[in-house]
Design a protein around this motif. Sequence first.
Motif, PDB file in Angstrom:
ATOM      1  N   ASP A 133      -4.198  -4.161  -4.042  1.00  0.00           N
ATOM      2  CA  ASP A 133      -3.679  -5.294  -3.295  1.00  0.00           C
ATOM      3  C   ASP A 133      -3.389  -6.468  -4.223  1.00  0.00           C
ATOM      4  O   ASP A 133      -4.240  -6.861  -5.020  1.00  0.00           O
ATOM      5  CB  ASP A 133      -4.707  -5.709  -2.246  1.00  0.00           C
ATOM      6  CG  ASP A 133      -4.079  -6.552  -1.153  1.00  0.00           C
ATOM      7  OD1 ASP A 133      -2.851  -6.740  -1.201  1.00  0.00           O
ATOM      8  OD2 ASP A 133      -4.815  -7.011  -0.269  1.00  0.00           O
ATOM      9  N   PRO A 184      -2.438  -9.797  -3.016  1.00  0.00           N
ATOM     10  CA  PRO A 184      -2.160 -10.530  -1.772  1.00  0.00           C
ATOM     11  C   PRO A 184      -1.275 -11.749  -1.972  1.00  0.00           C
ATOM     12  O   PRO A 184      -0.399 -12.016  -1.150  1.00  0.00           O
ATOM     13  CB  PRO A 184      -3.558 -10.920  -1.273  1.00  0.00           C
ATOM     14  CG  PRO A 184      -4.434 -10.852  -2.480  1.00  0.00           C
ATOM     15  CD  PRO A 184      -3.869  -9.758  -3.331  1.00  0.00           C
ATOM     16  N   ARG A 236       2.374 -10.715  -2.731  1.00  0.00           N
ATOM     17  CA  ARG A 236       2.936 -10.091  -1.525  1.00  0.00           C
ATOM     18  C   ARG A 236       3.203 -11.119  -0.435  1.00  0.00           C
ATOM     19  O   ARG A 236       4.282 -11.147   0.164  1.00  0.00           O
ATOM     20  CB  ARG A 236       1.946  -9.037  -1.009  1.00  0.00           C
ATOM     21  CG  ARG A 236       2.378  -8.341   0.277  1.00  0.00           C
ATOM     22  CD  ARG A 236       1.182  -7.679   0.927  1.00  0.00           C
ATOM     23  NE  ARG A 236       0.190  -8.668   1.298  1.00  0.00           N
ATOM     24  CZ  ARG A 236      -1.083  -8.377   1.561  1.00  0.00           C
ATOM     25  NH1 ARG A 236      -1.515  -7.153   1.453  1.00  0.00           N
ATOM     26  NH2 ARG A 236      -1.938  -9.340   1.902  1.00  0.00           N
ATOM     27  N   ASP A 237       2.233 -12.002  -0.188  1.00  0.00           N
ATOM     28  CA  ASP A 237       2.372 -12.964   0.904  1.00  0.00           C
ATOM     29  C   ASP A 237       3.476 -13.983   0.629  1.00  0.00           C
ATOM     30  O   ASP A 237       4.211 -14.373   1.546  1.00  0.00           O
ATOM     31  CB  ASP A 237       1.041 -13.676   1.143  1.00  0.00           C
ATOM     32  CG  ASP A 237      -0.037 -12.739   1.669  1.00  0.00           C
ATOM     33  OD1 ASP A 237       0.322 -11.621   2.101  1.00  0.00           O
ATOM     34  OD2 ASP A 237      -1.225 -13.098   1.623  1.00  0.00           O
TER      35      ASP A 237
END
Length: 379
Positions: free
Chosen positions: A272, A274, A277-278
Amino acid sequence: MSFIVVILVLNLQSLSVFAQHGYLHMDRCYADVSTFLPVPFNTMNYTCRPVWNTFVLRFSQSNDNIMTFVLSAVYTSGWVGMAFSKDGMMVGASAMVGWIGKEGRARIDQYYLRGFTPSEVIHDKGELQLTNIPPAVVLHGAIIYLAFQLKFQDPPKSQPILLAFGTTTPVHHRLSEHDDKTTVVFNFSEGSPYGHRKYRRTSLRVLERNHGILAITGWGLLLPAGAIVARYFRHRDPLWYYLHTCIQFVGFIIGLASVVVGKVLYDRLEIDLPLHRDIGIFVLVLSILQILAFFLRPDKDSKIRRYWNWYHHWFGRLALFLASLNILFGLENVKASNTWRISYAFILAIIFVSVVVLEVLLRLRKHEKSLRDASMFGS
Protein backbone atom coordinates in the motif's frame (compact mmCIF):
# COMPACT_ATOMS: atom_id res chain seq x y z
CA MET A 1 3.42 35.62 -10.50
CA SER A 2 1.21 32.90 -11.85
CA PHE A 3 -0.03 29.99 -9.77
CA ILE A 4 2.27 27.63 -11.69
CA VAL A 5 5.31 29.35 -10.19
CA VAL A 6 3.82 28.79 -6.75
CA ILE A 7 3.33 25.13 -7.67
CA LEU A 8 7.05 24.68 -8.33
CA VAL A 9 8.03 26.10 -4.95
CA LEU A 10 5.37 24.33 -2.90
CA ASN A 11 6.07 20.99 -4.58
CA LEU A 12 9.66 20.96 -3.38
CA GLN A 13 8.69 22.05 0.13
CA SER A 14 5.89 19.49 0.43
CA LEU A 15 8.04 16.68 -0.94
CA SER A 16 10.66 17.47 1.69
CA VAL A 17 8.04 17.24 4.44
CA PHE A 18 6.77 13.88 3.14
CA ALA A 19 10.32 12.55 2.97
CA GLN A 20 10.98 13.56 6.58
CA HIS A 21 7.96 11.56 7.69
CA GLY A 22 9.19 8.43 5.96
CA TYR A 23 6.30 7.92 3.56
CA LEU A 24 8.50 7.71 0.52
CA HIS A 25 10.33 4.46 1.13
CA MET A 26 8.10 1.43 0.97
CA ASP A 27 9.73 -1.96 0.52
CA ARG A 28 9.12 -3.89 -2.67
CA CYS A 29 9.74 -7.55 -3.41
CA TYR A 30 12.13 -6.50 -6.14
CA ALA A 31 14.14 -4.09 -3.95
CA ASP A 32 17.82 -4.90 -4.35
CA VAL A 33 18.64 -5.97 -0.78
CA SER A 34 22.05 -7.18 -1.95
CA THR A 35 23.27 -3.57 -1.94
CA PHE A 36 22.88 -3.01 1.80
CA LEU A 37 22.46 -6.33 3.66
CA PRO A 38 25.64 -7.92 5.07
CA VAL A 39 27.12 -11.24 4.00
CA PRO A 40 25.63 -13.84 3.61
CA PHE A 41 22.22 -12.13 3.45
CA ASN A 42 23.23 -9.90 0.52
CA THR A 43 21.69 -11.96 -2.26
CA MET A 44 18.69 -11.71 -4.53
CA ASN A 45 18.01 -15.45 -4.49
CA TYR A 46 14.99 -15.10 -2.23
CA THR A 47 11.39 -16.02 -2.58
CA CYS A 48 9.57 -12.88 -1.54
CA ARG A 49 6.01 -12.16 -0.48
CA PRO A 50 4.15 -9.33 1.24
CA VAL A 51 2.59 -10.90 4.33
CA TRP A 52 0.86 -8.18 6.36
CA ASN A 53 0.54 -4.39 6.24
CA THR A 54 4.04 -3.20 5.32
CA PHE A 55 5.65 -6.50 6.38
CA VAL A 56 7.50 -8.32 3.59
CA LEU A 57 9.11 -11.74 4.03
CA ARG A 58 12.02 -13.04 1.96
CA PHE A 59 13.35 -16.54 2.43
CA SER A 60 15.63 -19.09 0.82
CA GLN A 61 16.48 -22.70 1.63
CA SER A 62 19.69 -24.70 1.26
CA ASN A 63 20.06 -28.45 0.81
CA ASP A 64 21.00 -28.99 4.47
CA ASN A 65 17.65 -27.65 5.77
CA ILE A 66 19.09 -24.24 6.62
CA MET A 67 16.71 -21.42 5.83
CA THR A 68 17.61 -17.76 5.51
CA PHE A 69 14.95 -15.19 6.40
CA VAL A 70 14.76 -11.46 5.78
CA LEU A 71 11.77 -9.73 7.33
CA SER A 72 11.20 -6.06 6.48
CA ALA A 73 8.68 -3.43 7.56
CA VAL A 74 8.25 0.31 7.75
CA TYR A 75 10.00 1.50 10.90
CA THR A 76 10.06 4.69 12.95
CA SER A 77 10.80 3.43 16.46
CA GLY A 78 10.21 0.49 18.77
CA TRP A 79 10.61 -3.14 17.72
CA VAL A 80 9.56 -5.56 14.98
CA GLY A 81 9.17 -9.28 15.51
CA MET A 82 8.44 -12.57 13.77
CA ALA A 83 7.56 -15.68 15.76
CA PHE A 84 7.30 -19.35 14.79
CA SER A 85 4.38 -21.14 16.46
CA LYS A 86 3.39 -24.78 16.53
CA ASP A 87 -0.35 -24.15 16.82
CA GLY A 88 -0.77 -20.54 15.71
CA MET A 89 -0.94 -19.28 19.30
CA MET A 90 1.40 -16.82 20.97
CA VAL A 91 2.10 -18.88 24.06
CA GLY A 92 4.89 -21.35 23.39
CA ALA A 93 6.14 -19.60 20.28
CA SER A 94 9.73 -18.49 19.68
CA ALA A 95 10.42 -15.14 18.08
CA MET A 96 13.18 -13.14 16.44
CA VAL A 97 12.85 -9.49 17.41
CA GLY A 98 14.86 -6.58 16.09
CA TRP A 99 15.08 -2.86 16.81
CA ILE A 100 17.31 0.19 16.68
CA GLY A 101 18.32 1.37 20.14
CA LYS A 102 18.17 4.96 21.28
CA GLU A 103 21.92 5.20 20.81
CA GLY A 104 21.51 4.06 17.21
CA ARG A 105 22.75 0.52 17.81
CA ALA A 106 20.96 -2.27 15.94
CA ARG A 107 19.84 -5.27 17.98
CA ILE A 108 18.22 -8.60 17.17
CA ASP A 109 17.56 -11.36 19.71
CA GLN A 110 15.51 -14.49 20.21
CA TYR A 111 12.63 -14.48 22.68
CA TYR A 112 10.51 -17.23 24.13
CA LEU A 113 6.84 -16.26 24.44
CA ARG A 114 5.89 -17.99 27.65
CA GLY A 115 2.83 -15.79 28.28
CA PHE A 116 1.01 -12.64 27.34
CA THR A 117 2.63 -10.11 29.66
CA PRO A 118 5.99 -8.43 28.97
CA SER A 119 7.54 -10.21 31.95
CA GLU A 120 6.65 -13.55 30.34
CA VAL A 121 8.50 -12.72 27.11
CA ILE A 122 11.87 -14.22 27.95
CA HIS A 123 14.97 -12.72 26.37
CA ASP A 124 17.63 -14.95 24.79
CA LYS A 125 15.46 -18.06 25.10
CA GLY A 126 13.50 -20.05 22.58
CA GLU A 127 13.38 -23.17 20.45
CA LEU A 128 14.71 -21.67 17.23
CA GLN A 129 18.01 -23.26 16.22
CA LEU A 130 20.18 -20.41 14.95
CA THR A 131 23.22 -21.13 12.82
CA ASN A 132 26.69 -19.75 13.52
CA ILE A 133 25.93 -16.85 11.16
CA PRO A 134 25.14 -13.84 13.38
CA PRO A 135 21.68 -12.35 12.76
CA ALA A 136 21.64 -8.78 11.45
CA VAL A 137 19.42 -5.72 11.58
CA VAL A 138 19.71 -2.98 8.96
CA LEU A 139 17.76 0.26 8.77
CA HIS A 140 17.60 1.30 5.10
CA GLY A 141 15.63 4.47 4.55
CA ALA A 142 12.38 4.04 6.45
CA ILE A 143 12.53 0.22 6.29
CA ILE A 144 14.01 -2.06 8.94
CA TYR A 145 15.37 -5.44 7.82
CA LEU A 146 15.75 -8.42 10.15
CA ALA A 147 18.02 -11.10 8.68
CA PHE A 148 18.72 -14.47 10.30
CA GLN A 149 19.32 -18.15 9.55
CA LEU A 150 17.58 -21.13 11.14
CA LYS A 151 18.36 -24.83 11.06
CA PHE A 152 15.40 -27.23 10.77
CA GLN A 153 15.22 -30.99 11.12
CA ASP A 154 12.71 -31.07 8.27
CA PRO A 155 11.98 -28.30 5.79
CA PRO A 156 8.89 -26.36 6.97
CA LYS A 157 5.93 -26.41 4.64
CA SER A 158 2.81 -24.89 6.18
CA GLN A 159 3.96 -22.88 9.20
CA PRO A 160 1.97 -20.58 11.52
CA ILE A 161 3.85 -17.28 11.83
CA LEU A 162 3.14 -14.44 14.24
CA LEU A 163 4.01 -10.91 13.17
CA ALA A 164 3.96 -7.97 15.55
CA PHE A 165 5.43 -4.56 16.26
CA GLY A 166 5.65 -2.12 19.14
CA THR A 167 6.45 1.56 19.00
CA THR A 168 8.34 1.69 22.31
CA THR A 169 12.06 0.96 22.08
CA PRO A 170 13.09 -1.98 24.34
CA VAL A 171 15.08 -1.09 27.45
CA HIS A 172 17.45 -3.72 28.84
CA HIS A 173 16.05 -6.19 26.26
CA ARG A 174 12.56 -5.94 27.78
CA LEU A 175 9.87 -5.71 25.11
CA SER A 176 6.88 -3.45 25.49
CA GLU A 177 3.40 -4.73 24.67
CA HIS A 178 2.79 -4.86 20.93
CA ASP A 179 0.79 -2.13 19.20
CA ASP A 180 -0.57 -4.56 16.63
CA LYS A 181 -0.12 -8.20 15.65
CA THR A 182 -1.40 -10.88 13.31
CA THR A 183 -1.06 -14.59 12.67
CA VAL A 184 -0.60 -16.02 9.19
CA VAL A 185 -0.19 -19.56 7.99
CA PHE A 186 2.71 -19.34 5.58
CA ASN A 187 3.21 -22.05 2.97
CA PHE A 188 6.94 -22.21 2.27
CA SER A 189 6.48 -24.93 -0.35
CA GLU A 190 4.69 -22.54 -2.73
CA GLY A 191 7.62 -20.24 -3.22
CA SER A 192 8.14 -18.83 -6.69
CA PRO A 193 11.38 -19.73 -8.47
CA TYR A 194 13.94 -16.96 -8.98
CA GLY A 195 13.34 -16.82 -12.72
CA HIS A 196 9.66 -16.10 -12.15
CA ARG A 197 10.49 -13.38 -9.61
CA LYS A 198 12.90 -11.84 -12.06
CA TYR A 199 10.19 -11.84 -14.72
CA ARG A 200 7.73 -10.35 -12.25
CA ARG A 201 10.18 -7.61 -11.29
CA THR A 202 10.69 -6.81 -14.98
CA SER A 203 6.93 -6.75 -15.59
CA LEU A 204 6.37 -4.43 -12.65
CA ARG A 205 9.14 -2.10 -13.78
CA VAL A 206 7.53 -1.89 -17.22
CA LEU A 207 4.23 -0.97 -15.56
CA GLU A 208 6.00 1.60 -13.39
CA ARG A 209 7.69 3.10 -16.42
CA ASN A 210 4.43 3.31 -18.38
CA HIS A 211 2.63 4.76 -15.36
CA GLY A 212 5.32 7.41 -15.04
CA ILE A 213 5.36 8.31 -18.74
CA LEU A 214 1.58 8.66 -18.87
CA ALA A 215 1.41 10.67 -15.64
CA ILE A 216 4.18 13.06 -16.66
CA THR A 217 2.73 13.50 -20.17
CA GLY A 218 -0.88 13.98 -19.07
CA TRP A 219 -0.80 15.57 -15.63
CA GLY A 220 2.67 17.11 -15.80
CA LEU A 221 2.88 18.47 -19.37
CA LEU A 222 -0.39 18.70 -21.33
CA LEU A 223 -2.71 19.92 -18.56
CA PRO A 224 -0.32 22.70 -17.46
CA ALA A 225 0.12 23.62 -21.15
CA GLY A 226 -3.66 23.88 -21.54
CA ALA A 227 -3.85 26.10 -18.45
CA ILE A 228 -1.12 28.34 -19.88
CA VAL A 229 -3.07 28.72 -23.14
CA ALA A 230 -6.21 29.71 -21.22
CA ARG A 231 -4.41 32.37 -19.20
CA TYR A 232 -2.05 33.96 -21.70
CA PHE A 233 -3.67 33.61 -25.14
CA ARG A 234 -7.16 34.95 -24.60
CA HIS A 235 -6.40 37.76 -27.04
CA ARG A 236 -6.45 35.07 -29.76
CA ASP A 237 -10.16 34.49 -29.44
CA PRO A 238 -11.67 31.98 -30.25
CA LEU A 239 -8.46 30.07 -31.04
CA TRP A 240 -7.38 29.98 -27.39
CA TYR A 241 -10.66 28.33 -26.38
CA TYR A 242 -10.43 25.52 -28.92
CA LEU A 243 -6.76 24.90 -28.09
CA HIS A 244 -7.49 24.92 -24.36
CA THR A 245 -10.38 22.49 -24.72
CA CYS A 246 -8.51 20.06 -27.00
CA ILE A 247 -5.30 20.07 -24.96
CA GLN A 248 -7.14 19.57 -21.66
CA PHE A 249 -9.23 16.75 -23.11
CA VAL A 250 -6.19 14.89 -24.44
CA GLY A 251 -4.31 15.53 -21.20
CA PHE A 252 -7.22 14.17 -19.16
CA ILE A 253 -7.43 10.99 -21.26
CA ILE A 254 -3.70 10.34 -20.89
CA GLY A 255 -3.88 11.17 -17.18
CA LEU A 256 -6.81 8.79 -16.78
CA ALA A 257 -4.75 6.08 -18.50
CA SER A 258 -1.98 6.67 -15.96
CA VAL A 259 -4.49 6.14 -13.14
CA VAL A 260 -5.65 2.86 -14.71
CA VAL A 261 -2.08 1.61 -15.06
CA GLY A 262 -1.40 2.76 -11.50
CA LYS A 263 -4.37 0.73 -10.26
CA VAL A 264 -3.02 -2.39 -11.99
CA LEU A 265 0.41 -1.72 -10.53
CA TYR A 266 -1.06 -1.21 -7.06
CA ASP A 267 -2.95 -4.53 -7.22
CA ARG A 268 0.12 -6.47 -8.38
CA LEU A 269 2.50 -4.93 -5.86
CA GLU A 270 0.25 -5.79 -2.92
CA ILE A 271 2.05 -2.97 -1.06
CA ASP A 272 0.00 0.00 0.00
CA LEU A 273 1.19 3.50 -0.94
CA PRO A 274 -1.78 5.35 0.56
CA LEU A 275 -0.59 8.92 0.11
CA HIS A 276 0.41 8.56 -3.55
CA ARG A 277 -2.77 6.61 -4.30
CA ASP A 278 -5.11 8.99 -2.48
CA ILE A 279 -3.63 12.11 -4.06
CA GLY A 280 -3.98 10.48 -7.49
CA ILE A 281 -7.63 9.63 -6.86
CA PHE A 282 -8.35 13.14 -5.59
CA VAL A 283 -6.72 14.70 -8.66
CA LEU A 284 -8.82 12.44 -10.87
CA VAL A 285 -12.00 13.53 -9.06
CA LEU A 286 -11.06 17.20 -9.45
CA SER A 287 -10.43 16.63 -13.17
CA ILE A 288 -13.80 14.93 -13.61
CA LEU A 289 -15.44 17.90 -11.90
CA GLN A 290 -13.67 20.16 -14.39
CA ILE A 291 -15.10 18.10 -17.24
CA LEU A 292 -18.59 18.39 -15.76
CA ALA A 293 -18.07 22.12 -15.33
CA PHE A 294 -17.43 22.40 -19.07
CA PHE A 295 -20.88 21.01 -19.85
CA LEU A 296 -22.53 23.12 -17.14
CA ARG A 297 -20.88 26.40 -18.13
CA PRO A 298 -23.36 29.30 -17.89
CA ASP A 299 -23.59 32.08 -20.47
CA LYS A 300 -21.21 35.02 -20.22
CA ASP A 301 -24.10 37.32 -19.28
CA SER A 302 -25.32 35.01 -16.53
CA LYS A 303 -25.11 36.30 -12.96
CA ILE A 304 -23.49 33.08 -11.78
CA ARG A 305 -20.79 33.10 -14.49
CA ARG A 306 -18.39 34.86 -12.12
CA TYR A 307 -18.77 32.11 -9.53
CA TRP A 308 -18.33 29.44 -12.20
CA ASN A 309 -15.09 31.13 -13.26
CA TRP A 310 -13.82 31.06 -9.68
CA TYR A 311 -14.71 27.40 -9.36
CA HIS A 312 -13.17 26.45 -12.71
CA HIS A 313 -9.94 28.39 -12.16
CA TRP A 314 -9.18 27.43 -8.59
CA PHE A 315 -10.22 23.79 -8.82
CA GLY A 316 -8.06 23.52 -11.92
CA ARG A 317 -5.10 25.11 -10.16
CA LEU A 318 -5.51 22.80 -7.18
CA ALA A 319 -5.61 19.78 -9.50
CA LEU A 320 -2.41 20.90 -11.26
CA PHE A 321 -0.63 21.51 -7.97
CA LEU A 322 -1.54 18.11 -6.52
CA ALA A 323 -0.80 16.31 -9.79
CA SER A 324 2.68 17.78 -10.11
CA LEU A 325 3.33 17.08 -6.43
CA ASN A 326 2.21 13.49 -6.89
CA ILE A 327 4.57 13.04 -9.84
CA LEU A 328 7.50 14.08 -7.65
CA PHE A 329 6.16 11.82 -4.93
CA GLY A 330 5.93 8.88 -7.36
CA LEU A 331 9.49 9.42 -8.63
CA GLU A 332 10.74 9.32 -5.06
CA ASN A 333 8.64 6.23 -4.23
CA VAL A 334 10.34 4.12 -6.89
CA LYS A 335 13.74 5.76 -6.38
CA ALA A 336 13.71 6.84 -10.01
CA SER A 337 16.96 7.19 -11.90
CA ASN A 338 18.57 10.54 -12.61
CA THR A 339 17.25 10.35 -16.16
CA TRP A 340 13.66 10.47 -14.92
CA ARG A 341 14.40 13.20 -12.39
CA ILE A 342 16.28 15.35 -14.90
CA SER A 343 13.58 14.87 -17.52
CA TYR A 344 10.80 16.03 -15.23
CA ALA A 345 12.98 18.84 -13.86
CA PHE A 346 13.48 19.97 -17.48
CA ILE A 347 9.70 19.99 -18.03
CA LEU A 348 9.18 22.02 -14.87
CA ALA A 349 11.91 24.44 -15.94
CA ILE A 350 10.31 24.91 -19.38
CA ILE A 351 6.93 25.58 -17.74
CA PHE A 352 8.53 28.01 -15.29
CA VAL A 353 10.36 29.99 -17.98
CA SER A 354 7.29 30.03 -20.22
CA VAL A 355 5.11 31.34 -17.41
CA VAL A 356 7.59 34.07 -16.50
CA VAL A 357 7.93 35.30 -20.10
CA LEU A 358 4.21 35.11 -20.86
CA GLU A 359 3.29 36.79 -17.57
CA VAL A 360 5.57 39.72 -18.41
CA LEU A 361 4.07 40.01 -21.90
CA LEU A 362 0.54 39.82 -20.49
CA ARG A 363 1.21 42.64 -18.04
CA LEU A 364 2.79 44.73 -20.79
CA ARG A 365 -0.29 44.26 -22.98
CA LYS A 366 -2.56 45.24 -20.12
CA HIS A 367 -0.43 48.28 -19.39
CA GLU A 368 -0.48 49.39 -23.03
CA LYS A 369 -4.23 48.87 -23.17
CA SER A 370 -4.76 50.97 -20.06
CA LEU A 371 -2.61 53.75 -21.57
CA ARG A 372 -4.62 53.69 -24.80
CA ASP A 373 -7.91 53.78 -22.91
CA ALA A 374 -6.68 56.66 -20.77
CA SER A 375 -5.54 58.67 -23.81
CA MET A 376 -8.84 57.96 -25.58
CA PHE A 377 -10.92 59.24 -22.67
CA GLY A 378 -8.54 62.13 -22.19
CA SER A 379 -9.00 63.30 -25.73
